[in-house]
Design an enzyme around this catalytic site. Structure first.
Site, short mmCIF file in Angstrom:
data_model
loop_
_atom_site.label_atom_id
_atom_site.label_comp_id
_atom_site.label_asym_id
_atom_site.label_seq_id
_atom_site.Cartn_x
_atom_site.Cartn_y
_atom_site.Cartn_z
N ASP A 56 -10.08 -3.50 -5.27
CA ASP A 56 -9.43 -2.63 -4.28
C ASP A 56 -9.98 -1.21 -4.38
OD1 ASP A 56 -7.71 -1.15 -2.68
OD2 ASP A 56 -5.92 -2.23 -3.33
N HIS A 75 -8.27 -4.50 -1.03
CA HIS A 75 -6.99 -3.92 -0.65
C HIS A 75 -6.19 -4.81 0.28
CE1 HIS A 75 -4.20 -0.61 -0.35
NE2 HIS A 75 -4.26 -0.62 0.97
N SER A 127 0.84 -1.18 0.00
CA SER A 127 0.00 0.00 0.00
C SER A 127 0.88 1.24 0.00
CB SER A 127 -0.95 -0.04 1.19
OG SER A 127 -1.93 0.96 1.08
#
Length: 254
Positions: free
Chosen positions: A178, A214, A92
């Site tokens: 995501d 995600h 991320s």
């Protein structure tokens, strides 16, 4: 020198503690030292480690990437490892860290894992239709203001890929569903890396999970299978796939 796997995050004031995780054992069993870099942008050394002017937020975000590269150079310079034995990983906002770091010094690392990486910073932050964008301006800045836009462009991995360099072997992952880092960000970055250095012998691999968001799969065993895939890539590229088990090594650096 021995193989080293360097992990970092460095955003939102989050602390990455040096706790035990059984998922790291496949690396440790093969003699790899696992290093957690407490770079600025995290909260490991207090609020000042995160906030402006000396932390890594808004217009001092590049401190995060500089710190990570400095840690890698420290490990190499002090004979813990060599660039040919050094892998790195981030997910991320940590994927942004890895993207920016390999752009800064492509030949410092042998392998890079970029999980759902936030690598198209300026484009994403200018699209207010994305649900989380405006709420993220407090972290990265509002690119509708010129000073923030230009600063983002100076470090955004998508916009700073070097040509004529030997980039590390990269595994870049994304999730089709995501909502935080859309799948086209890692896809675009993989294509950009390949296009910029077509003669690079190190592979740039792209893997999109067609059912996850995600945070990868919610199923525990599917999550472990994903980790096994990532670590298999690291071990293969470091030439450790068939290496006998070694001793455990854990190291933390700040």
């Amino acid at each position: 020198p021995v193989p080293v796997h360097l992990y970092g995050y460095g955003s939102y004031g989050s602390s990455i503690e040096a706790d035990f995780s059984s998922s790291r054992l496949p690396l440790l069993n093969r003699g790899i030292i696992y290093v957690i870099a407490h770079v600025r942008g995290g909260g490991e050394l207090g609020r000042a480690w995160y906030e402006e002017p000396h932390g890594a937020k808004l217009l001092c975000k590049e401190n995060t990437f500089n710190d990570f590269v400095d840690v890698a150079r420290f490990l190499v310079g002090n004979d813990w490892t060599t660039p040919e034995l050094l892998s790195c990983e981030g997910r991320s906002a940590g994927g942004l860290l890895i993207g920016a770091s390999i752009n800064q010094d492509p030949e410092l690392f042998r392998v890079a894992i970029l999980g759902v990486p936030f690598v198209d910073v300026a484009v994403t932050m200018t699209d207010a239709s994305i649900p989380l964008t405006t709420g993220e301006w407090i972290e990265w800045g509002n690119p509708n203001e010129e000073k923030y836009f230009q600063y983002m462009m100076d470090y955004s991995p998508m916009n700073n890929v070097q040509t004529g360099k030997k980039y590390p072997s990269c595994l870049i992952t994304g999730g089709l569903h995501d909502p935080r880092v859309a799948y086209w960000e890692p896809t675009k970055f993989a294509a950009t890396l390949r296009h910029a250095n077509p003669d690079n012998e190190n592979p740039v691999c792209m893997k999109v999970d067609m059912s996850s968001g995600h945070f990868s799969a919610s199923d525990r065993y599917e999550h472990y299978r994903g980790l096994a895939y990532d670590y298999s890539f690291v071990l293969d590229q470091l030439g450790l796939g068939e290496r006998p088990h070694g001793e455990f090594h854990i190291a933390v650096t700040e």
